[in-house]
Motif scaffolding. Structure first.
Motif, PDB file in Angstrom:
ATOM      1  N   ALA A  33     -61.682-117.470  48.998  1.00 36.96           N
ATOM      2  CA  ALA A  33     -61.923-118.186  50.258  1.00 36.96           C
ATOM      3  C   ALA A  33     -63.406-118.522  50.267  1.00 36.96           C
ATOM      4  O   ALA A  33     -64.224-117.637  50.093  1.00 36.96           O
ATOM      5  CB  ALA A  33     -61.578-117.292  51.438  1.00 36.96           C
ATOM      6  N   ARG A  35     -66.757-121.798  50.074  1.00 39.63           N
ATOM      7  CA  ARG A  35     -67.284-123.155  50.265  1.00 39.63           C
ATOM      8  C   ARG A  35     -66.755-124.207  49.309  1.00 39.63           C
ATOM      9  O   ARG A  35     -66.920-125.393  49.543  1.00 39.63           O
ATOM     10  CB  ARG A  35     -68.812-123.116  50.206  1.00 39.63           C
ATOM     11  N   PHE A  49     -70.886-117.987  60.260  1.00 36.16           N
ATOM     12  CA  PHE A  49     -70.276-117.109  59.249  1.00 36.16           C
ATOM     13  C   PHE A  49     -69.825-115.758  59.825  1.00 36.16           C
ATOM     14  O   PHE A  49     -68.664-115.360  59.682  1.00 36.16           O
ATOM     15  CB  PHE A  49     -71.264-116.892  58.090  1.00 36.16           C
ATOM     16  N   PHE A  78     -61.245-111.812  54.312  1.00 36.63           N
ATOM     17  CA  PHE A  78     -62.499-112.529  54.517  1.00 36.63           C
ATOM     18  C   PHE A  78     -63.441-111.660  55.342  1.00 36.63           C
ATOM     19  O   PHE A  78     -63.154-111.312  56.495  1.00 36.63           O
ATOM     20  CB  PHE A  78     -62.284-113.872  55.214  1.00 36.63           C
ATOM     21  N   SER A  79     -64.560-111.306  54.710  1.00 34.72           N
ATOM     22  CA  SER A  79     -65.578-110.482  55.363  1.00 34.72           C
ATOM     23  C   SER A  79     -66.812-110.581  54.492  1.00 34.72           C
ATOM     24  O   SER A  79     -66.922-111.504  53.681  1.00 34.72           O
ATOM     25  CB  SER A  79     -65.079-109.028  55.451  1.00 34.72           C
ATOM     26  N   MET A  82     -72.213-107.242  53.828  1.00 34.93           N
ATOM     27  CA  MET A  82     -73.317-106.953  54.760  1.00 34.93           C
ATOM     28  C   MET A  82     -72.852-106.350  56.079  1.00 34.93           C
ATOM     29  O   MET A  82     -73.681-105.990  56.914  1.00 34.93           O
ATOM     30  CB  MET A  82     -74.122-108.221  55.054  1.00 34.93           C
ATOM     31  N   GLY A  99     -78.426-117.765  52.165  1.00 36.83           N
ATOM     32  CA  GLY A  99     -77.529-116.614  52.110  1.00 36.83           C
ATOM     33  C   GLY A  99     -77.919-115.559  53.118  1.00 36.83           C
ATOM     34  O   GLY A  99     -78.778-115.785  53.983  1.00 36.83           O
ATOM     35  N   PRO A 100     -77.310-114.370  52.986  1.00 43.47           N
ATOM     36  CA  PRO A 100     -77.560-113.319  53.979  1.00 43.47           C
ATOM     37  C   PRO A 100     -79.022-112.883  53.964  1.00 43.47           C
ATOM     38  O   PRO A 100     -79.593-112.668  52.897  1.00 43.47           O
ATOM     39  CB  PRO A 100     -76.637-112.181  53.542  1.00 43.47           C
ATOM     40  N   TYR A 158     -80.118-105.082  48.945  1.00 39.60           N
ATOM     41  CA  TYR A 158     -80.278-106.124  49.978  1.00 39.60           C
ATOM     42  C   TYR A 158     -81.089-105.607  51.168  1.00 39.60           C
ATOM     43  O   TYR A 158     -81.881-106.338  51.754  1.00 39.60           O
ATOM     44  CB  TYR A 158     -78.916-106.608  50.468  1.00 39.60           C
ATOM     45  N   HIS A 214     -75.163-105.733  41.860  1.00 36.19           N
ATOM     46  CA  HIS A 214     -76.499-105.712  41.249  1.00 36.19           C
ATOM     47  C   HIS A 214     -76.680-104.559  40.280  1.00 36.19           C
ATOM     48  O   HIS A 214     -77.785-104.062  40.068  1.00 36.19           O
ATOM     49  CB  HIS A 214     -77.567-105.751  42.341  1.00 36.19           C
TER      50      HIS A 214
HETATM   51  O1  1CP Z   1     -62.348-114.782  49.324  1.00 34.39           O
HETATM   52  C1  1CP Z   1     -63.355-114.060  49.338  1.00 34.39           C
HETATM   53  O2  1CP Z   1     -63.720-113.374  48.361  1.00 34.39           O
HETATM   54  C2  1CP Z   1     -64.177-114.097  50.583  1.00 34.39           C
HETATM   55  C3  1CP Z   1     -64.673-112.796  51.089  1.00 34.39           C
HETATM   56  C4  1CP Z   1     -66.048-112.413  50.562  1.00 34.39           C
HETATM   57  C5  1CP Z   1     -66.347-111.331  49.704  1.00 34.39           C
HETATM   58  C6  1CP Z   1     -65.362-110.446  48.977  1.00 34.39           C
HETATM   59  C7  1CP Z   1     -67.293-112.998  50.946  1.00 34.39           C
HETATM   60  C8  1CP Z   1     -67.453-114.177  51.802  1.00 34.39           C
HETATM   61  N1  1CP Z   1     -68.301-112.224  50.413  1.00 34.39           N
HETATM   62  C9  1CP Z   1     -67.757-111.233  49.651  1.00 34.39           C
HETATM   63  C10 1CP Z   1     -68.457-110.174  48.935  1.00 34.39           C
HETATM   64  C11 1CP Z   1     -69.908-110.294  48.697  1.00 34.39           C
HETATM   65  N2  1CP Z   1     -70.874-110.795  49.522  1.00 34.39           N
HETATM   66  C12 1CP Z   1     -70.554-109.778  47.537  1.00 34.39           C
HETATM   67  C13 1CP Z   1     -69.857-109.041  46.422  1.00 34.39           C
HETATM   68  C14 1CP Z   1     -69.212-109.962  45.443  1.00 34.39           C
HETATM   69  C15 1CP Z   1     -70.173-110.770  44.621  1.00 34.39           C
HETATM   70  O3  1CP Z   1     -70.955-110.201  43.843  1.00 34.39           O
HETATM   71  O4  1CP Z   1     -70.121-112.016  44.770  1.00 34.39           O
HETATM   72  C16 1CP Z   1     -71.923-110.057  47.663  1.00 34.39           C
HETATM   73  C17 1CP Z   1     -73.023-109.737  46.674  1.00 34.39           C
HETATM   74  C18 1CP Z   1     -72.120-110.689  48.920  1.00 34.39           C
HETATM   75  C19 1CP Z   1     -73.415-111.115  49.490  1.00 34.39           C
HETATM   76  C20 1CP Z   1     -73.435-112.549  49.801  1.00 34.39           C
HETATM   77  N3  1CP Z   1     -72.762-113.086  50.852  1.00 34.39           N
HETATM   78  C21 1CP Z   1     -74.083-113.581  49.085  1.00 34.39           C
HETATM   79  C22 1CP Z   1     -74.954-113.424  47.840  1.00 34.39           C
HETATM   80  C23 1CP Z   1     -76.397-113.369  48.218  1.00 34.39           C
HETATM   81  C24 1CP Z   1     -77.359-113.243  47.051  1.00 34.39           C
HETATM   82  O5  1CP Z   1     -78.219-114.122  46.931  1.00 34.39           O
HETATM   83  O6  1CP Z   1     -77.260-112.270  46.273  1.00 34.39           O
HETATM   84  C25 1CP Z   1     -73.789-114.783  49.754  1.00 34.39           C
HETATM   85  C26 1CP Z   1     -74.268-116.153  49.423  1.00 34.39           C
HETATM   86  C27 1CP Z   1     -72.938-114.435  50.858  1.00 34.39           C
HETATM   87  C28 1CP Z   1     -72.334-115.374  51.818  1.00 34.39           C
HETATM   88  C29 1CP Z   1     -70.882-115.527  51.750  1.00 34.39           C
HETATM   89  N4  1CP Z   1     -69.980-114.469  51.761  1.00 34.39           N
HETATM   90  C30 1CP Z   1     -68.705-114.968  51.723  1.00 34.39           C
HETATM   91  C31 1CP Z   1     -68.803-116.418  51.702  1.00 34.39           C
HETATM   92  C32 1CP Z   1     -67.657-117.371  51.699  1.00 34.39           C
HETATM   93  C33 1CP Z   1     -70.169-116.746  51.717  1.00 34.39           C
HETATM   94  C34 1CP Z   1     -70.770-118.160  51.765  1.00 34.39           C
HETATM   95  C35 1CP Z   1     -71.568-118.343  53.006  1.00 34.39           C
HETATM   96  C36 1CP Z   1     -71.169-119.455  53.950  1.00 34.39           C
HETATM   97  O7  1CP Z   1     -70.010-119.807  54.161  1.00 34.39           O
HETATM   98  O8  1CP Z   1     -72.106-119.979  54.560  1.00 34.39           O
END
Ligand code: 1CP
Length: 355
Positions: A33, A35, A49, A78-79, A82, A99-100, A158, A214
């Motif tokens: 799920a 972008r 978000f 979806f979560s 953080m 991002g976060p 983070y 990480h």
């Molecule tokens: O279908 C799915 O997987 C959606 C649920 C989901 C999950 C499992 C999201 C939604 N985030 C995560 C886990 C998550 N979030 C991880 C672990 C998995 C991985 O390594 O990718 C991590 C590191 C995050 C932190 C995070 N959240 C980042 C990375 C930041 C960085 O620079 O290190 C980002 C960009 C997000 C935002 C985010 N989380 C999820 C979505 C769809 C988004 C995009 C933001 C948006 O819609 O504006």
């Protein structure tokens, strides 16, 4: 609790975890799920978000989006990872294009006094449980639902950096300069992860995944000193607390080659691997279910190349109980039709014809 849920009709992932035969290799996608889906981008125009995360109807809707499009064998709630730092009373906002982001990251050990190291997650994160329960009912048994947490080191990284980082040098500085404060924080995060995973399982999550995104910042020395025992404790305690109702638990140490085999001797059922590991390294994990590992960038290639790469990946996992996935989350500029090619190729290549 679970008697209220619809019967699970696609149990391939759970069958693999029990060591049973499956008719085809199951597949789901990290960040399925998100972008890269136009319907998600549309939804995000209307809702912030973390508003989506906190509202069970919204979280359910976006969890369902990829399931409506693709023939997936699992779903993930979806979560975001953080939500735990937020539960510990750190403010974290989603900054577009970045991002976060934490408004007041942890700078020095004294800052630990400003946060809540033992929040009552069952109260503060009840909204995630509600989202899980609603989503599992809505999926109607067509796929099992994953719950998840960020692992303690990844969350600490983070919380200290304040957001993403290339080097994680501020967070690693804590490990070298403030080892006791680091351990205090990592221990607190471990306890929160355990409570939260147990709560997610009780709310209806059918598999649990721990994201150590990480891991690649850690040397073997730091990994052994600070995190391995905590990651093992998470699986052991979650299983102990849930007893016979415990779902399978999965661990993903991104970039942590030397780490993967440490989990062969652990309570984890699934080891998720990234795209950089070899068949030999995959075979070392053979006693567990192994999940992965196509390079998400492979999906930028033409469709015939994706089909070829999918077949090569499947070969790497021959003789292993395998859940197909990517080696990390799908990128926002991926063409969803290319993802479809990957999913369908895995199914077509592995489908066993009925005798
Ligand atoms: O279908 C799915 O997987 C959606 C649920 C989901 C999950 C499992 C999201 C939604 N985030 C995560 C886990 C998550 N979030 C991880 C672990 C998995 C991985 O390594 O990718 C991590 C590191 C995050 C932190 C995070 N959240 C980042 C990375 C930041 C960085 O620079 O290190 C980002 C960009 C997000 C935002 C985010 N989380 C999820 C979505 C769809 C988004 C995009 C933001 C948006 O819609 O504006």
């Amino acid at each position: 609790m679970s008697s209220d849920f619809p019967e699970l009709t696609n149990d391939r992932v759970l069958r693999l975890c029990r060591g049973e035969e499956v008719d085809r290799t199951p597949i789901w996608i990290m960040r399925q799920a998100g972008r890269y889906l136009s319907e998600f981008r549309e939804y995000r125009k209307k809702h912030e978000f973390f508003e989506i995360c906190r509202n069970p109807e919204h979280a359910c809707e976006v969890t369902m989006q990829p399931l409506r499009r693709f023939d997936l064998d699992a779903s993930i709630i979806f979560s975001d990872i953080m939500v735990i730092p937020q539960a510990m009373e750190m403010e974290c906002v989603m900054v577009p294009g970045k991002g976060p982001t934490f408004t007041s990251p942890l700078d020095a050990p004294e800052d630990l006094d400003k946060i809540n190291l033992s929040p009552d997650v069952n109260k503060v994160l009840q909204y995630v449980y509600d989202a899980i329960t609603l989503t599992r009912k809505t999926i109607g048994g067509k796929q099992p639902l994953f719950g998840f947490v960020g692992a303690p080191w990844t969350l600490m990284a983070y919380m200290v950096e304040g957001g993403g980082s290339k080097t994680y040098s501020k967070a690693k500085k804590w490990l070298y300069q403030f080892p006791e404060a680091s351990e205090k924080l990592l221990d607190a995060l471990t306890n929160v992860c355990i409570d939260f995973l147990v709560g997610q399982a009780r709310a209806g999550a059918q598999v649990l995944q721990v994201f150590e995104s990480h891991a690649d910042a850690l040397s073997p020395e730091l990994f052994h000193k600070f995190t391995l025992k905590l990651l093992k404790k998470i699986a052991t305690q979650v299983k102990a607390k849930l007893g016979k109702d415990a779902p399978p638990v999965s661990i993903f140490c991104k970039g942590g080659h030397f780490m993967n085999k440490e989990f062969v001797d652990s309570e984890y059922d699934i080891i998720q691997v990234d795209w950089t590991i070899s068949r030999e390294q995959i075979l070392e994990l053979k006693s567990k279910v192994v999940q992965g590992n196509l390079d998400p960038c492979q999906l930028y290639a033409p469709k015939e190349e994706i089909q070829k790469a999918a077949r090569e990946m499947l070969k790497k996992f021959e003789g292993v109980r395998h859940i197909a996935n990517l080696g990390h989350g799908i990128y926002p500029d991926t063409d969803p039709e290319h993802l479809r090619t990957y999913i369908d190729t895995v199914h077509e290549e592995t489908q066993k014809t009925q005798a």
